[in-house]
Design a protein around this motif. Sequence first.
Motif, mmCIF file in Angstrom:
data_model
loop_
_atom_site.group_PDB
_atom_site.id
_atom_site.type_symbol
_atom_site.label_atom_id
_atom_site.label_comp_id
_atom_site.label_asym_id
_atom_site.label_seq_id
_atom_site.Cartn_x
_atom_site.Cartn_y
_atom_site.Cartn_z
ATOM 1 N N GLY A 130 -37.003 4.748 22.333
ATOM 2 C CA GLY A 130 -37.675 3.635 23.521
ATOM 3 C C GLY A 130 -37.518 5.581 24.549
ATOM 4 O O GLY A 130 -38.119 5.351 25.510
ATOM 5 N N SER A 131 -36.029 5.409 24.260
ATOM 6 C CA SER A 131 -35.753 7.059 25.232
ATOM 7 C C SER A 131 -35.789 8.309 25.443
ATOM 8 O O SER A 131 -35.735 8.304 26.528
ATOM 9 N N GLY A 132 -36.319 8.427 25.103
ATOM 10 C CA GLY A 132 -37.127 9.718 24.187
ATOM 11 C C GLY A 132 -35.971 10.567 23.640
ATOM 12 O O GLY A 132 -36.006 12.205 23.352
ATOM 13 N N LYS A 133 -35.094 9.611 23.053
ATOM 14 C CA LYS A 133 -33.653 10.356 22.008
ATOM 15 C C LYS A 133 -34.749 10.341 20.702
ATOM 16 O O LYS A 133 -35.038 9.986 20.322
ATOM 17 N N ILE A 134 -34.010 11.081 19.950
ATOM 18 C CA ILE A 134 -34.458 11.676 18.950
ATOM 19 C C ILE A 134 -33.510 11.371 17.572
ATOM 20 O O ILE A 134 -31.865 12.017 18.301
ATOM 21 N N LYS A 135 -33.887 10.565 16.630
ATOM 22 C CA LYS A 135 -32.831 9.558 15.072
ATOM 23 C C LYS A 135 -32.916 10.557 14.401
ATOM 24 O O LYS A 135 -34.064 10.814 14.103
ATOM 25 N N ARG A 136 -32.122 10.685 14.036
ATOM 26 C CA ARG A 136 -31.284 11.543 12.404
ATOM 27 C C ARG A 136 -30.292 11.185 11.882
ATOM 28 O O ARG A 136 -29.708 10.518 12.298
ATOM 29 N N HIS A 137 -31.021 11.568 9.954
ATOM 30 C CA HIS A 137 -29.923 10.995 9.018
ATOM 31 C C HIS A 137 -28.385 12.261 8.950
ATOM 32 O O HIS A 137 -29.155 13.317 9.063
ATOM 33 N N HIS A 138 -27.830 11.819 8.801
ATOM 34 C CA HIS A 138 -26.619 12.332 8.434
ATOM 35 C C HIS A 138 -26.686 12.811 7.482
ATOM 36 O O HIS A 138 -27.467 13.014 6.323
ATOM 37 N N ALA A 139 -25.944 13.949 6.824
ATOM 38 C CA ALA A 139 -26.214 15.606 5.306
ATOM 39 C C ALA A 139 -25.504 14.433 5.030
ATOM 40 O O ALA A 139 -24.391 14.158 5.471
ATOM 41 N N LYS A 163 -13.935 6.000 3.953
ATOM 42 C CA LYS A 163 -14.660 5.480 5.720
ATOM 43 C C LYS A 163 -15.626 7.038 5.859
ATOM 44 O O LYS A 163 -16.818 6.882 6.784
ATOM 45 N N ARG A 164 -15.655 8.025 5.060
ATOM 46 C CA ARG A 164 -16.334 9.631 5.346
ATOM 47 C C ARG A 164 -18.209 9.026 5.139
ATOM 48 O O ARG A 164 -19.374 9.211 5.745
ATOM 49 N N LYS A 165 -17.741 8.075 3.959
ATOM 50 C CA LYS A 165 -19.652 7.756 3.487
ATOM 51 C C LYS A 165 -20.466 6.199 4.200
ATOM 52 O O LYS A 165 -20.998 6.719 4.672
ATOM 53 N N ARG A 166 -19.307 5.495 4.652
ATOM 54 C CA ARG A 166 -19.862 4.823 6.182
ATOM 55 C C ARG A 166 -20.624 5.347 6.892
ATOM 56 O O ARG A 166 -21.257 5.000 7.883
ATOM 57 N N ASN A 167 -19.637 6.414 7.606
ATOM 58 C CA ASN A 167 -20.132 7.216 8.968
ATOM 59 C C ASN A 167 -20.933 7.803 8.352
ATOM 60 O O ASN A 167 -22.013 7.976 9.305
ATOM 61 N N LEU A 168 -21.720 8.365 7.780
ATOM 62 C CA LEU A 168 -22.641 9.473 6.871
ATOM 63 C C LEU A 168 -23.837 8.072 7.176
ATOM 64 O O LEU A 168 -24.784 8.923 6.966
ATOM 65 N N ALA A 169 -23.333 6.969 7.098
ATOM 66 C CA ALA A 169 -25.183 6.243 6.563
ATOM 67 C C ALA A 169 -25.343 5.551 7.588
ATOM 68 O O ALA A 169 -26.504 5.385 7.973
ATOM 69 N N TYR A 170 -24.914 5.715 8.949
ATOM 70 C CA TYR A 170 -25.159 5.745 10.443
ATOM 71 C C TYR A 170 -25.890 6.867 10.720
ATOM 72 O O TYR A 170 -26.112 7.561 10.581
ATOM 73 N N SER A 171 -27.158 6.245 11.733
ATOM 74 C CA SER A 171 -28.036 7.136 12.138
ATOM 75 C C SER A 171 -27.595 7.950 13.274
ATOM 76 O O SER A 171 -26.570 7.371 14.204
ATOM 77 N N ALA A 172 -28.147 9.608 13.919
ATOM 78 C CA ALA A 172 -27.308 10.347 14.790
ATOM 79 C C ALA A 172 -27.880 10.504 15.955
ATOM 80 O O ALA A 172 -29.650 10.801 15.060
ATOM 81 N N ILE A 173 -28.113 11.164 16.899
ATOM 82 C CA ILE A 173 -28.882 11.534 17.617
ATOM 83 C C ILE A 173 -29.170 13.202 17.830
ATOM 84 O O ILE A 173 -27.851 13.305 17.440
ATOM 85 N N VAL A 174 -30.164 13.707 18.254
ATOM 86 C CA VAL A 174 -29.795 15.317 17.992
ATOM 87 C C VAL A 174 -29.881 15.996 18.746
ATOM 88 O O VAL A 174 -29.906 15.302 19.751
ATOM 89 N N ASP A 175 -28.700 16.971 18.609
ATOM 90 C CA ASP A 175 -28.090 17.685 19.681
ATOM 91 C C ASP A 175 -29.312 18.053 20.641
ATOM 92 O O ASP A 175 -29.963 18.380 21.023
ATOM 93 N N LYS A 176 -28.867 18.477 21.649
ATOM 94 C CA LYS A 176 -29.847 18.590 22.895
ATOM 95 C C LYS A 176 -30.226 19.746 23.417
ATOM 96 O O LYS A 176 -31.564 20.094 23.365
ATOM 97 N N THR A 177 -29.583 20.798 22.519
ATOM 98 C CA THR A 177 -30.072 22.379 22.098
ATOM 99 C C THR A 177 -31.301 22.703 21.543
ATOM 100 O O THR A 177 -32.171 23.328 21.670
ATOM 101 N N MET A 178 -30.926 21.207 19.950
ATOM 102 C CA MET A 178 -32.501 20.961 19.690
ATOM 103 C C MET A 178 -33.532 20.433 19.820
ATOM 104 O O MET A 178 -34.599 20.220 19.043
#
Length: 65
Positions: A18-27, A39-54
Amino acid sequence: MPKIKTKSAVKKRFTLTGSGKIKRHHAYHSHILTKKSTKRKRNLAYSAIVDKTMDRTVKQMLGQC
């Protein structure tokens, strides 16, 4: 000017918030999960925000700019 077509690969992988950011999934969360820690698998399951350079590149491919 004609409309810019949305890249179908990009529309499957990214969503706009809604604020204009872009959501992505982890690889690295699809296979060979036995050697990865819980712990690593759990953190990969959450979505992330695309970096401002991309940000601008992905928005262009989504047909937003």
